[in-house]
Structure formats: structure tokens, C-alpha cells
Design a protein around this motif. Sequence first.
Motif, PDB file in Angstrom:
ATOM      1  N   ARG A 255      46.118  34.400  37.632  1.00 21.26           N
ATOM      2  CA  ARG A 255      46.913  34.751  36.449  1.00 21.26           C
ATOM      3  C   ARG A 255      46.736  36.207  36.049  1.00 21.26           C
ATOM      4  O   ARG A 255      47.545  36.758  35.313  1.00 21.26           O
ATOM      5  N   ARG A 256      45.651  36.822  36.533  1.00 23.41           N
ATOM      6  CA  ARG A 256      45.362  38.217  36.177  1.00 23.41           C
ATOM      7  C   ARG A 256      44.531  38.843  37.284  1.00 23.41           C
ATOM      8  O   ARG A 256      44.051  38.145  38.191  1.00 23.41           O
ATOM      9  N   GLU A 257      44.363  40.139  37.227  1.00 23.49           N
ATOM     10  CA  GLU A 257      43.450  40.807  38.159  1.00 23.49           C
ATOM     11  C   GLU A 257      42.019  40.393  37.815  1.00 23.49           C
ATOM     12  O   GLU A 257      41.621  40.391  36.646  1.00 23.49           O
ATOM     13  N   LEU A 258      41.253  40.026  38.815  1.00 21.58           N
ATOM     14  CA  LEU A 258      39.892  39.551  38.544  1.00 21.58           C
ATOM     15  C   LEU A 258      39.029  39.688  39.790  1.00 21.58           C
ATOM     16  O   LEU A 258      39.526  39.944  40.894  1.00 21.58           O
ATOM     17  N   THR A 259      37.717  39.505  39.586  1.00 22.72           N
ATOM     18  CA  THR A 259      36.756  39.535  40.686  1.00 22.72           C
ATOM     19  C   THR A 259      35.871  38.303  40.589  1.00 22.72           C
ATOM     20  O   THR A 259      35.407  37.935  39.501  1.00 22.72           O
ATOM     21  N   VAL A 260      35.657  37.660  41.725  1.00 21.87           N
ATOM     22  CA  VAL A 260      34.817  36.462  41.788  1.00 21.87           C
ATOM     23  C   VAL A 260      33.609  36.758  42.662  1.00 21.87           C
ATOM     24  O   VAL A 260      33.734  37.366  43.728  1.00 21.87           O
ATOM     25  N   LYS A 261      32.442  36.332  42.212  1.00 23.17           N
ATOM     26  CA  LYS A 261      31.211  36.505  42.991  1.00 23.17           C
ATOM     27  C   LYS A 261      30.787  35.155  43.582  1.00 23.17           C
ATOM     28  O   LYS A 261      30.846  34.132  42.905  1.00 23.17           O
ATOM     29  N   VAL A 262      30.373  35.185  44.842  1.00 25.53           N
ATOM     30  CA  VAL A 262      29.857  33.996  45.524  1.00 25.53           C
ATOM     31  C   VAL A 262      28.456  34.345  46.019  1.00 25.53           C
ATOM     32  O   VAL A 262      28.263  34.769  47.159  1.00 25.53           O
ATOM     33  N   PRO A 263      27.439  34.164  45.167  1.00 26.60           N
ATOM     34  CA  PRO A 263      26.083  34.639  45.494  1.00 26.60           C
ATOM     35  C   PRO A 263      25.515  34.069  46.789  1.00 26.60           C
ATOM     36  O   PRO A 263      24.832  34.771  47.533  1.00 26.60           O
ATOM     37  N   ALA A 264      25.779  32.808  47.087  1.00 25.87           N
ATOM     38  CA  ALA A 264      25.197  32.200  48.289  1.00 25.87           C
ATOM     39  C   ALA A 264      25.663  32.901  49.559  1.00 25.87           C
ATOM     40  O   ALA A 264      24.989  32.836  50.594  1.00 25.87           O
ATOM     41  N   LEU A 265      26.800  33.579  49.482  1.00 28.26           N
ATOM     42  CA  LEU A 265      27.338  34.291  50.647  1.00 28.26           C
ATOM     43  C   LEU A 265      27.233  35.799  50.483  1.00 28.26           C
ATOM     44  O   LEU A 265      27.718  36.546  51.338  1.00 28.26           O
ATOM     45  N   ASP A 266      26.617  36.226  49.362  1.00 29.38           N
ATOM     46  CA  ASP A 266      26.560  37.663  49.052  1.00 29.38           C
ATOM     47  C   ASP A 266      27.958  38.271  49.144  1.00 29.38           C
ATOM     48  O   ASP A 266      28.165  39.325  49.756  1.00 29.38           O
ATOM     49  N   LEU A 267      28.906  37.587  48.504  1.00 29.91           N
ATOM     50  CA  LEU A 267      30.315  37.925  48.650  1.00 29.91           C
ATOM     51  C   LEU A 267      30.929  38.232  47.290  1.00 29.91           C
ATOM     52  O   LEU A 267      30.691  37.518  46.315  1.00 29.91           O
ATOM     53  N   VAL A 268      31.709  39.301  47.243  1.00 37.34           N
ATOM     54  CA  VAL A 268      32.495  39.651  46.061  1.00 37.34           C
ATOM     55  C   VAL A 268      33.963  39.634  46.466  1.00 37.34           C
ATOM     56  O   VAL A 268      34.348  40.301  47.429  1.00 37.34           O
ATOM     57  N   VAL A 269      34.766  38.839  45.752  1.00 36.45           N
ATOM     58  CA  VAL A 269      36.157  38.608  46.153  1.00 36.45           C
ATOM     59  C   VAL A 269      37.095  39.125  45.064  1.00 36.45           C
ATOM     60  O   VAL A 269      37.160  38.553  43.975  1.00 36.45           O
ATOM     61  N   PRO A 270      37.827  40.213  45.338  1.00 38.69           N
ATOM     62  CA  PRO A 270      38.793  40.704  44.354  1.00 38.69           C
ATOM     63  C   PRO A 270      40.133  39.966  44.463  1.00 38.69           C
ATOM     64  O   PRO A 270      40.553  39.572  45.554  1.00 38.69           O
ATOM     65  N   PHE A 271      40.792  39.765  43.327  1.00 39.55           N
ATOM     66  CA  PHE A 271      42.137  39.209  43.271  1.00 39.55           C
ATOM     67  C   PHE A 271      43.026  40.137  42.464  1.00 39.55           C
ATOM     68  O   PHE A 271      42.626  40.594  41.387  1.00 39.55           O
ATOM     69  N   THR A 272      44.208  40.389  42.970  1.00 40.20           N
ATOM     70  CA  THR A 272      45.208  41.070  42.161  1.00 40.20           C
ATOM     71  C   THR A 272      45.971  40.018  41.364  1.00 40.20           C
ATOM     72  O   THR A 272      45.978  38.829  41.715  1.00 40.20           O
ATOM     73  N   GLU A 273      46.617  40.433  40.290  1.00 38.16           N
ATOM     74  CA  GLU A 273      47.429  39.496  39.525  1.00 38.16           C
ATOM     75  C   GLU A 273      48.524  38.922  40.421  1.00 38.16           C
ATOM     76  O   GLU A 273      49.219  39.655  41.124  1.00 38.16           O
ATOM     77  N   GLY A 274      48.639  37.603  40.436  1.00 33.87           N
ATOM     78  CA  GLY A 274      49.647  36.955  41.258  1.00 33.87           C
ATOM     79  C   GLY A 274      49.208  36.642  42.677  1.00 33.87           C
ATOM     80  O   GLY A 274      49.929  35.955  43.418  1.00 33.87           O
ATOM     81  N   GLU A 275      48.022  37.119  43.080  1.00 32.53           N
ATOM     82  CA  GLU A 275      47.550  36.824  44.436  1.00 32.53           C
ATOM     83  C   GLU A 275      47.205  35.340  44.545  1.00 32.53           C
ATOM     84  O   GLU A 275      46.707  34.725  43.606  1.00 32.53           O
ATOM     85  N   GLU A 276      47.426  34.778  45.744  1.00 27.93           N
ATOM     86  CA  GLU A 276      47.289  33.337  45.910  1.00 27.93           C
ATOM     87  C   GLU A 276      46.256  32.961  46.971  1.00 27.93           C
ATOM     88  O   GLU A 276      46.021  33.715  47.915  1.00 27.93           O
ATOM     89  N   ILE A 277      45.676  31.778  46.776  1.00 25.67           N
ATOM     90  CA  ILE A 277      44.878  31.103  47.808  1.00 25.67           C
ATOM     91  C   ILE A 277      45.690  29.890  48.255  1.00 25.67           C
ATOM     92  O   ILE A 277      46.022  29.038  47.424  1.00 25.67           O
TER      93      ILE A 277
END
Length: 320
Positions: A255-277
Motif C-alpha cells: 500500500r506504500r513504500e516500505l522496508t521489511v527486515k527478515v533477521p533469520a536471513l540477514d535480509l532487508v527487503v524494500p518495496f515500492t508503493e504498489g509493488e506485488e508479491i
Amino acid sequence: MSPLAVTRTLPADATTAALRADVAHGLTRTPKQLPPKWFYDARGSDLFEAITTLPDYYPTRAEREILISRSADIAAATGARTLVELGSGSSDKTRHLIKALTGLHTYVPVDVSESALAAAGEALLAAHPGLTVHALVADFQQGFALPGTPGPRLLAFLGGTVGNLLPEERAAFLRSVRELLAPGDALLLGTDLVKDEATLVAAYDDAQGVTTEFNKNVLNVINRELGADFDPDDFRHVAVWDAEREWIEMRLRARRELTVKVPALDLVVPFTEGEEIRTEISAKFREEGVREELAASGFELSEWWTDEAGRFALSLSVRT
């Protein structure tokens, strides 16, 4: 052997390892995607059961209608002494087949959930005391061997789950099924059929919001298992009909630009507004296409049954 045996073919940590691999790969590729199997923790399974009772979700009712009306025909055509079911879950719909297969010796349910297998096996044995149940804890997309049981065998893959596989994955899956069977054994395959877009989209985007919750549950699974910080409210459930590929896609749209952290994978995942999984495809089929895919994998389609409304099909094929 006791009437109920459970054989684990997956290592104890296989589920966690597979989740880590799928999330690491799926959230770093473009476009992002996750396999639909991660919907199904205990909460996701309950949500899916709720979906199957919704007015607009027809596949479960349509398939059950065919099983009730055609199980005697399936039994007569196959004479199966062993019934194998992939992705068996609660084995609910299979009960109609088991009742009709009067010469059945062994039922082999295959699922990743050992607890679901044990519960279903015990319930079936209570209803059919003479039956032997040999459950396999296995992933049907990974290689496994069937136990030594009497033939002929009937392998059932119900629910339209084959539609969750991409075309190349379906081809590989059907070839692997053929390798499990002997000539003359049979495959019972459930396939949802192509129909109008409005009916299809409604089945995957119900007004009550149950499918929305089900789709977002994959984020809850990743949060719990991998310590991620997804906020499900940051995503909107989307169901889209791809007319060219003839499949439904379920997606989660940021719904908006955001960043998700996945600590177990040492991963930072950026999303642009409208981006889909993309979280699921559900292919819909036509009889000729199913016949061709089966033939290419070493099966000859012998019977084709639909529900009265022509929404869903069960096909019976012989391994050549």
C-alpha cells in the motif's frame, strides 16, 4: 505391520530449510513471489477450510459432487487395492473413494504434516477397521518412494492443486508420478475448468474477506518462523485473471513504500508503493489440454467427469 504406520521421508528440519530458501529466493527476485504451500500453518489450514464453505468458492463442492456420484465408477474401472493420495490433509473427500473401493487393502496418504496424517489415519481406521494405512510424511514435489503395497494402485491428486504448478513444474510432477506407478495403475486428477472471469475472481476474492486473511497469512508465517517484521495491513489482497495463461494469480500489493527486515536471513527487503508479491497461481484447464499434458507424461486419459454445472473435472488416466 500395525494398521497405522507413519514413515517420515523428510528430515526433521526440512520445512524450516525449505521456508528459508523460498523466502530468500522469492523476496530478492523481480517480481517477488512466494510458493502457496506457506499459507498452510494451522491458522492457514483453518482459513482455507472456511473458504471452501463460502458461496462463491465452488471447487470443493463441485469436486465432492463428482466423487459422490462417480466413486463407484472409479472403483469399477481401477479395482484398486492400494489408494495413494498426494497432499491428503484431512483425507475428507477421499472417504467417498475408500468406501467405494471394496477391495482396498492399503491407503497411503502423503502430506508434509505428520499430525494431520496421524489424525486422518486414526479416523479412517475407526470407520474401516480392516484397512491398512501407511502414511508418508513427504513433499510431493520432491522425490520419494511408495511403500510396497498390493496392486493395482490408484494415485489421487485432488482439489485442483495441480493448477498451483507452473506448466514446466506440472510436466515434471506428472513424469515423477508416472515413475511411482506400474503399467496399468491409474491416476485420478482434479482440475478446475476455464470459465467466465467474474466467477473465477469471485472465488479468490470473497466479499467476506476470508481469502484476504488467508493470503496475508503467509506474512504471519514468515514473521513467526524467520523473525520478520511484515505488517499485513501494509498489503492488499489482489486476485487477477490472466486470460492468456488461463490462470488466476493471487498477489499481495504494498500500500506504500516500505522496508521489511527478515533477521533469520540477514535480509532487508524494500518495496515500492504498489509493488506485488505473487503468492499463488491457480491454472484452469480444458479437457483437451489435460489430455495432452497427461499423454506427454505417459498417461492415457480414459474417463472425464464433471459436476453437473461443468465447473470442475475429475479425470482418470492409465499409466502406459
